[in-house]
Design a protein around this motif. Structure first.
Motif, mmCIF file in Angstrom:
data_model
loop_
_atom_site.group_PDB
_atom_site.id
_atom_site.type_symbol
_atom_site.label_atom_id
_atom_site.label_comp_id
_atom_site.label_asym_id
_atom_site.label_seq_id
_atom_site.Cartn_x
_atom_site.Cartn_y
_atom_site.Cartn_z
ATOM 1 N N GLY A 117 0.824 -1.209 0.000
ATOM 2 C CA GLY A 117 0.000 0.000 0.000
ATOM 3 C C GLY A 117 0.853 1.252 0.000
ATOM 4 N N LEU A 118 1.915 1.255 0.792
ATOM 5 C CA LEU A 118 2.833 2.398 0.830
ATOM 6 C C LEU A 118 3.466 2.614 -0.544
ATOM 7 C CD1 LEU A 118 4.413 4.584 2.321
ATOM 8 C CD2 LEU A 118 5.968 2.807 3.124
ATOM 9 N N LEU A 119 3.918 1.540 -1.167
ATOM 10 C CA LEU A 119 4.504 1.647 -2.506
ATOM 11 C C LEU A 119 3.473 2.133 -3.524
ATOM 12 C CD1 LEU A 119 6.696 -1.592 -2.551
ATOM 13 C CD2 LEU A 119 7.473 0.787 -2.284
ATOM 14 N N ALA A 120 2.250 1.653 -3.409
ATOM 15 C CA ALA A 120 1.183 2.102 -4.311
ATOM 16 C C ALA A 120 0.904 3.585 -4.132
ATOM 17 C CB ALA A 120 -0.089 1.281 -4.075
ATOM 18 N N CYS A 121 0.995 4.072 -2.908
ATOM 19 C CA CYS A 121 0.801 5.505 -2.642
ATOM 20 C C CYS A 121 1.885 6.339 -3.313
ATOM 21 C CB CYS A 121 0.795 5.780 -1.142
ATOM 22 S SG CYS A 121 -0.660 5.161 -0.284
ATOM 23 N N ILE A 122 3.092 5.799 -3.382
ATOM 24 C CA ILE A 122 4.192 6.502 -4.034
ATOM 25 C C ILE A 122 3.987 6.516 -5.552
ATOM 26 C CG2 ILE A 122 6.683 6.396 -4.510
ATOM 27 C CD1 ILE A 122 6.937 5.245 -1.589
ATOM 28 N N VAL A 123 3.548 5.380 -6.091
ATOM 29 C CA VAL A 123 3.346 5.253 -7.540
ATOM 30 C C VAL A 123 2.112 6.028 -8.007
ATOM 31 C CG1 VAL A 123 2.816 3.589 -9.371
ATOM 32 C CG2 VAL A 123 4.527 3.037 -7.649
ATOM 33 N N ALA A 124 1.059 6.016 -7.213
ATOM 34 C CA ALA A 124 -0.205 6.670 -7.581
ATOM 35 C C ALA A 124 -0.601 7.673 -6.498
ATOM 36 C CB ALA A 124 -1.293 5.623 -7.779
ATOM 37 N N PRO A 125 0.119 8.797 -6.404
ATOM 38 C CA PRO A 125 -0.118 9.731 -5.301
ATOM 39 C C PRO A 125 -1.535 10.306 -5.239
ATOM 40 C CG PRO A 125 1.371 10.690 -6.928
ATOM 41 C CD PRO A 125 1.172 9.260 -7.302
ATOM 42 N N ARG A 126 -2.214 10.380 -6.361
ATOM 43 C CA ARG A 126 -3.585 10.917 -6.346
ATOM 44 C C ARG A 126 -4.567 9.960 -5.678
ATOM 45 N NH1 ARG A 126 -4.743 14.589 -11.548
ATOM 46 N NH2 ARG A 126 -2.759 15.709 -11.500
ATOM 47 N N ARG A 127 -4.169 8.730 -5.515
ATOM 48 C CA ARG A 127 -5.041 7.719 -4.884
ATOM 49 C C ARG A 127 -4.566 7.361 -3.481
ATOM 50 N NH1 ARG A 127 -8.740 6.323 -8.524
ATOM 51 N NH2 ARG A 127 -8.153 6.217 -10.704
ATOM 52 N N THR A 128 -3.665 8.160 -2.935
ATOM 53 C CA THR A 128 -3.060 7.866 -1.639
ATOM 54 C C THR A 128 -4.103 7.621 -0.561
ATOM 55 O OG1 THR A 128 -0.986 8.997 -2.101
ATOM 56 C CG2 THR A 128 -1.622 8.843 0.207
ATOM 57 N N ARG A 129 -5.053 8.505 -0.436
ATOM 58 C CA ARG A 129 -6.058 8.385 0.634
ATOM 59 C C ARG A 129 -6.855 7.090 0.499
ATOM 60 N NH1 ARG A 129 -11.360 10.465 1.478
ATOM 61 N NH2 ARG A 129 -11.713 11.023 3.658
ATOM 62 N N LEU A 130 -7.327 6.798 -0.702
ATOM 63 C CA LEU A 130 -8.110 5.583 -0.939
ATOM 64 C C LEU A 130 -7.284 4.324 -0.663
ATOM 65 C CD1 LEU A 130 -10.662 4.170 -1.971
ATOM 66 C CD2 LEU A 130 -9.717 4.374 -4.279
ATOM 67 N N ILE A 131 -6.065 4.302 -1.169
ATOM 68 C CA ILE A 131 -5.181 3.146 -0.955
ATOM 69 C C ILE A 131 -4.925 2.956 0.533
ATOM 70 C CG2 ILE A 131 -2.833 2.272 -1.296
ATOM 71 C CD1 ILE A 131 -2.930 3.798 -4.061
ATOM 72 N N ALA A 132 -4.600 4.047 1.212
ATOM 73 C CA ALA A 132 -4.287 3.969 2.646
ATOM 74 C C ALA A 132 -5.478 3.482 3.453
ATOM 75 C CB ALA A 132 -3.805 5.323 3.157
ATOM 76 N N LEU A 133 -6.658 3.986 3.139
ATOM 77 C CA LEU A 133 -7.852 3.527 3.853
ATOM 78 C C LEU A 133 -8.096 2.041 3.610
ATOM 79 C CD1 LEU A 133 -10.244 6.571 3.273
ATOM 80 C CD2 LEU A 133 -9.216 5.861 5.448
ATOM 81 N N ALA A 134 -7.878 1.583 2.387
ATOM 82 C CA ALA A 134 -8.099 0.163 2.062
ATOM 83 C C ALA A 134 -7.115 -0.747 2.796
ATOM 84 C CB ALA A 134 -7.990 -0.046 0.552
ATOM 85 N N VAL A 135 -5.828 -0.420 2.753
ATOM 86 C CA VAL A 135 -4.855 -1.311 3.391
ATOM 87 C C VAL A 135 -4.960 -1.240 4.909
ATOM 88 C CG1 VAL A 135 -3.292 -1.367 1.416
ATOM 89 C CG2 VAL A 135 -2.887 0.289 3.231
ATOM 90 N N GLN A 136 -5.302 -0.075 5.434
ATOM 91 C CA GLN A 136 -5.493 0.013 6.884
ATOM 92 C C GLN A 136 -6.742 -0.742 7.318
ATOM 93 O OE1 GLN A 136 -4.957 4.276 7.993
ATOM 94 N NE2 GLN A 136 -3.651 3.232 9.451
ATOM 95 N N GLY A 137 -7.780 -0.700 6.508
ATOM 96 C CA GLY A 137 -8.981 -1.481 6.816
ATOM 97 C C GLY A 137 -8.666 -2.966 6.867
ATOM 98 N N PHE A 138 -7.861 -3.428 5.907
ATOM 99 C CA PHE A 138 -7.421 -4.824 5.904
ATOM 100 C C PHE A 138 -6.632 -5.144 7.168
ATOM 101 C CE2 PHE A 138 -4.124 -7.971 4.998
ATOM 102 C CZ PHE A 138 -4.898 -9.045 4.571
ATOM 103 N N ALA A 139 -5.704 -4.256 7.523
ATOM 104 C CA ALA A 139 -4.876 -4.467 8.717
ATOM 105 C C ALA A 139 -5.742 -4.485 9.976
ATOM 106 C CB ALA A 139 -3.808 -3.384 8.823
ATOM 107 N N LEU A 140 -6.710 -3.592 10.047
ATOM 108 C CA LEU A 140 -7.602 -3.550 11.214
ATOM 109 C C LEU A 140 -8.425 -4.831 11.310
ATOM 110 C CD1 LEU A 140 -8.741 -2.039 13.643
ATOM 111 C CD2 LEU A 140 -10.362 -0.925 12.095
ATOM 112 N N LEU A 141 -8.954 -5.286 10.191
ATOM 113 C CA LEU A 141 -9.727 -6.529 10.200
ATOM 114 C C LEU A 141 -8.866 -7.699 10.664
ATOM 115 C CD1 LEU A 141 -12.325 -8.064 9.555
ATOM 116 C CD2 LEU A 141 -11.503 -8.307 7.216
ATOM 117 N N GLY A 142 -7.647 -7.802 10.133
ATOM 118 C CA GLY A 142 -6.742 -8.875 10.546
ATOM 119 C C GLY A 142 -6.383 -8.803 12.019
ATOM 120 N N THR A 143 -6.195 -7.592 12.520
ATOM 121 C CA THR A 143 -5.853 -7.413 13.934
ATOM 122 C C THR A 143 -7.040 -7.762 14.822
ATOM 123 O OG1 THR A 143 -4.306 -5.695 13.295
ATOM 124 C CG2 THR A 143 -4.901 -5.791 15.617
ATOM 125 N N LEU A 144 -8.235 -7.438 14.369
ATOM 126 C CA LEU A 144 -9.434 -7.811 15.133
ATOM 127 C C LEU A 144 -9.596 -9.326 15.184
ATOM 128 C CD1 LEU A 144 -11.938 -5.059 13.958
ATOM 129 C CD2 LEU A 144 -10.999 -5.354 16.268
#
Length: 124
Positions: A51-78
């Motif tokens: 997700g971090l690498l995708a944010c670097i490659v596609a900076p205009r989608r940073t917020r969407l990418i970050a929310l998606a990968v963090q949502g995945f991480a939160l689900l896994g942690t739960l």
């Protein structure tokens, strides 16, 4: 107090999950080995890094990418917290404490990213 950038939040979270995976693999610290936890945390770390690498490659989608990968991480942690709660996952005080820390970091990160202005996405 300055708001951390989206990329720095993802980087911090990736480091936390990678460290947890290495501890559960017995590489960073002995005595907390748990192969399933090591695998799950390693997968979450990899997703956050991608997700971090995708944010670097596609900076205009940073917020969407970050929310998606963090949502995945939160689900896994739960899921991990649930396994601890029902007695399947690691039962040490360190594991319980670290899961609480991870949950707090992820929720705070999600809130910061969700509230981030769309105009600053590429600069994060």
């Amino acid at each position: 107090m300055p708001v951390p950038s989206i990329r720095s939040i993802l980087g911090l979270e990736a480091i936390l999950f990678a460290a947890a995976s290495l501890v559960h693999a017995g590489i960073l610290y002995q005595g907390y080995e748990h192969s399933r936890a090591a695998t799950a945390e390693g997968v979450i770390a990899a997703v956050l890094i991608l997700g971090l690498l995708a944010c670097i490659v596609a900076p205009r989608r940073t917020r969407l990418i970050a929310l998606a990968v963090q949502g995945f991480a939160l689900l896994g942690t739960l899921v991990g917290a649930f396994t601890i709660a029902v007695g399947i996952g690691p039962q040490t005080t360190a594991d319980k404490t670290f899961h609480i820390i991870l949950l707090v970091v992820l929720v705070v990160g999600l809130v910061v990213i969700f509230r981030s202005p769309r105009s600053e996405q590429g600069a994060s």
